[in-house]
Design a protein around this motif. Structure first.
Motif, mmCIF file in Angstrom:
data_model
loop_
_atom_site.group_PDB
_atom_site.id
_atom_site.type_symbol
_atom_site.label_atom_id
_atom_site.label_comp_id
_atom_site.label_asym_id
_atom_site.label_seq_id
_atom_site.Cartn_x
_atom_site.Cartn_y
_atom_site.Cartn_z
ATOM 1 N N GLY A 174 0.812 -1.206 0.000
ATOM 2 C CA GLY A 174 0.000 0.000 0.000
ATOM 3 C C GLY A 174 0.844 1.254 0.000
ATOM 4 O O GLY A 174 2.044 1.212 -0.318
ATOM 5 N N LEU A 175 0.214 2.373 0.374
ATOM 6 C CA LEU A 175 0.929 3.641 0.445
ATOM 7 C C LEU A 175 1.961 3.589 1.560
ATOM 8 O O LEU A 175 1.757 2.939 2.594
ATOM 9 C CB LEU A 175 -0.055 4.789 0.693
ATOM 10 C CG LEU A 175 -1.112 5.033 -0.393
ATOM 11 C CD1 LEU A 175 -1.927 6.285 -0.056
ATOM 12 C CD2 LEU A 175 -0.458 5.168 -1.771
ATOM 13 N N GLU A 176 3.049 4.299 1.356
ATOM 14 C CA GLU A 176 4.164 4.260 2.301
ATOM 15 C C GLU A 176 3.749 4.607 3.722
ATOM 16 O O GLU A 176 4.149 3.936 4.673
ATOM 17 C CB GLU A 176 5.270 5.209 1.841
ATOM 18 C CG GLU A 176 6.511 5.172 2.720
ATOM 19 C CD GLU A 176 7.661 5.966 2.139
ATOM 20 O OE1 GLU A 176 8.742 5.952 2.745
ATOM 21 O OE2 GLU A 176 7.485 6.587 1.072
ATOM 22 N N VAL A 177 2.933 5.634 3.886
ATOM 23 C CA VAL A 177 2.540 6.054 5.226
ATOM 24 C C VAL A 177 1.765 4.952 5.942
ATOM 25 O O VAL A 177 1.961 4.718 7.145
ATOM 26 C CB VAL A 177 1.728 7.375 5.177
ATOM 27 C CG1 VAL A 177 0.412 7.189 4.410
ATOM 28 C CG2 VAL A 177 1.440 7.879 6.594
ATOM 29 N N ASN A 178 0.896 4.258 5.224
ATOM 30 C CA ASN A 178 0.116 3.182 5.840
ATOM 31 C C ASN A 178 0.988 1.983 6.197
ATOM 32 O O ASN A 178 0.816 1.366 7.258
ATOM 33 C CB ASN A 178 -1.012 2.741 4.901
ATOM 34 C CG ASN A 178 -2.057 3.819 4.702
ATOM 35 O OD1 ASN A 178 -2.291 4.646 5.590
ATOM 36 N ND2 ASN A 178 -2.714 3.816 3.547
ATOM 37 N N ILE A 179 1.919 1.662 5.316
ATOM 38 C CA ILE A 179 2.824 0.542 5.586
ATOM 39 C C ILE A 179 3.726 0.853 6.778
ATOM 40 O O ILE A 179 3.943 0.005 7.658
ATOM 41 C CB ILE A 179 3.674 0.218 4.337
ATOM 42 C CG1 ILE A 179 2.791 -0.240 3.182
ATOM 43 C CG2 ILE A 179 4.714 -0.842 4.678
ATOM 44 C CD1 ILE A 179 1.965 -1.475 3.469
ATOM 45 N N ASP A 180 4.245 2.073 6.831
ATOM 46 C CA ASP A 180 5.115 2.464 7.948
ATOM 47 C C ASP A 180 4.341 2.444 9.266
ATOM 48 O O ASP A 180 4.889 2.057 10.312
ATOM 49 C CB ASP A 180 5.703 3.857 7.708
ATOM 50 C CG ASP A 180 6.729 3.862 6.583
ATOM 51 O OD1 ASP A 180 7.174 2.769 6.178
ATOM 52 O OD2 ASP A 180 7.082 4.962 6.115
ATOM 53 N N ASN A 181 3.083 2.850 9.234
ATOM 54 C CA ASN A 181 2.253 2.817 10.441
ATOM 55 C C ASN A 181 1.995 1.376 10.890
ATOM 56 O O ASN A 181 1.938 1.086 12.087
ATOM 57 C CB ASN A 181 0.929 3.533 10.208
ATOM 58 C CG ASN A 181 1.087 5.042 10.141
ATOM 59 O OD1 ASN A 181 2.041 5.604 10.683
ATOM 60 N ND2 ASN A 181 0.162 5.712 9.472
ATOM 61 N N LEU A 182 1.849 0.474 9.928
ATOM 62 C CA LEU A 182 1.669 -0.939 10.258
ATOM 63 C C LEU A 182 2.906 -1.500 10.944
ATOM 64 O O LEU A 182 2.804 -2.199 11.959
ATOM 65 C CB LEU A 182 1.369 -1.744 8.987
ATOM 66 C CG LEU A 182 1.311 -3.267 9.153
ATOM 67 C CD1 LEU A 182 0.135 -3.666 10.047
ATOM 68 C CD2 LEU A 182 1.206 -3.957 7.796
#
Length: 204
Positions: A174-182
């Motif tokens: 997914g989008l970088e921000v969502n992956i980093d939050n995961l």
């Protein structure tokens, strides 16, 4: 007098032996407990894929959450949902998470999914138990290859990630921000989470 002294010496020797034995047992007992505690601390125990993902989603924080849904058709949830890896659900799971037949065969029937409601390429993910946890790295590399080999139609994902947690893997694109939050949420829930893959979802 000599008899009395002899008795006293015998008593002192017996007492000394008991003290030494007691200290030795106490030391061994302490060491055993310490080793047991260390072993328990090093072993990551997860109740189920759904239970773990529910904790991870809560750890995202309200500001980082998005409209989402999870689970198979019989277990749809506004958040992580159970996805039964049955014969009827197999194709749906493979298409949704972009898992190949070979990767699917490496999974136990203990899975939970979560997707962005507007565009799955913005965030699609699953937590699944592996049949053989020692093959987590092999699974991760193969999943990265599968994602990078996709022909995306719209809403191109930025990144693919695979995280090892005990006997489970967390996979997402997914989008970088969502992956980093995961990744951050997994670490917050389980400190021993290990990122096996964190790579671009597309290769030039």
């Amino acid at each position: 007098m000599k008899k009395t002294i002899s008795i006293l010496l015998v008593m002192i020797m017996c007492f000394s032996t008991l003290v030494i034995t007691g200290c030795s047992n106490a030391k061994n007992s302490t060491n055993d407990t310490s080793n047991t505690d260390d072993a328990n601390e090093s072993k990551t125990t997860i109740e189920s894929a759904l239970a773990f993902y529910t904790e991870v989603w809560a750890a995202f924080g309200e500001d980082n959450k998005f409209s989402c849904a999870g689970g198979d058709m019989d277990h749809i949830a506004e958040g992580p949902g159970q996805f039964l890896l049955t014969e009827d659900n197999a194709n749906s799971f493979k298409e949704l998470i972009h898992v190949t037949d070979e990767l699917y065969d490496m999974l136990e029937n203990d899975a939970a999914t979560l997707q962005h409601m507007m565009n799955t390429n913005t965030f699609s993910s699953a937590v699944v138990k592996l049949k053989d946890p020692t093959k987590a790295s092999e699974f991760a590399e193969a999943y990265k290859t599968a994602i990078q080999g996709q022909q995306w139609m719209c809403g191109f994902p930025d990144k693919v990630v695979v995280i090892s947690v005990g006997d489970y893997v967390v996979m997402a694109y997914g989008l970088e921000v969502n992956i980093d939050n995961l990744v951050a949420a997994c670490s917050a829930v389980e400190a021993q989470s290990t990122v096996l893959v964190d790579a671009p979802a597309m290769v030039e």
